[in-house]
Write an enzyme that holds these catalytic residues in place. Structure first.
Site, PDB file in Angstrom:
ATOM      1  CB  ALA A 184      -0.934  -0.010   1.214  1.00 36.11           C
ATOM      2  CG  HIS A 185      -1.181   4.956   0.801  1.00 32.56           C
ATOM      3  ND1 HIS A 185      -2.335   4.207   0.869  1.00 32.56           N
ATOM      4  CD2 HIS A 185      -1.171   5.733   1.897  1.00 32.56           C
ATOM      5  CE1 HIS A 185      -2.991   4.530   1.968  1.00 32.56           C
ATOM      6  NE2 HIS A 185      -2.305   5.451   2.608  1.00 32.56           N
ATOM      7  CG  ASN A 186       2.798   7.382   2.044  1.00 33.55           C
ATOM      8  OD1 ASN A 186       1.696   7.508   1.519  1.00 33.55           O
ATOM      9  ND2 ASN A 186       3.724   8.317   1.989  1.00 33.55           N
TER      10      ASN A 186
END
Length: 174
Positions: free
Chosen positions: A125-127
């Site tokens: 997922a993001h980051n």
């Protein structure tokens, strides 16, 4: 020495290194940077602004740099999309399995460090940050902003909650 297959798309501003293989039906978005010796198998999608290192291998239908799952609830019960304006960075010698997804950061970068190995059907997922030489087997899911240390091994179907950290050498299994 770079080969580009039939029906591949390379958008404006993209830079592809020497001795790469871009198989048919690959999409490389604007301002993507791909290092030397990288191989992208059929159907790979690399979204705008992603940075791919040297000697990476990305298997069929993987998506690098798609939007992360970011929505803010509204008073009426609906959802407003939160823009993801960051990117994805894959350092050198990273391998991504077929049908895996690595989401772009909301801000900053989603980072897979040198030597990371990802099996098929894995979601990052993001980051998220994944440390050097970490390996993940099939159907692993890493939620947003988690930090995975170097030399970790995540067994098939392991899930990692968002915003937590795994120490160097951690081993998990479902």
């Amino acid at each position: 020495g770079t080969a580009v297959g039939h029906f591949a798309v390379v958008e404006a501003g993209a830079v592809i290194g020497d001795n790469c293989v871009i198989h048919p039906q690959v999409f490389i978005g604007r301002d993507v940077r791909i290092g030397n010796g990288t191989v992208l198998h059929s159907g790979v999608k690399i979204y705008a602004g992603s940075l791919i290192g040297d000697n990476c291998l990305i298997h069929a239908n993987a998506v690098i740099g798609g939007d992360g799952f970011g929505f803010a609830p509204l008073p009426d019960g609906s959802w407003k999309k939160v823009p993801h304006v960051g990117n994805v960075v894959l350092e050198n010698d990273v391998e991504i399995g077929a049908n895996s997804c690595v989401d772009r950061a909301a801000m900053g970068s989603t980072l897979l460090c040198k030597g990371v190995k990802i099996d098929n059907l894995v979601h990052i997922a993001h980051n998220v940050e994944v440390g050097e030489n970490t390996a993940m087997a099939a159907q692993v899911g890493i939620a947003g902003s988690a930090k995975i240390g170097p030399n970790c091994v995540l067994g098939g179907q392991t899930g990692v909650a968002g915003h937590i950290s795994l120490a160097k050498g951690t081993r998990t299994q479902a």
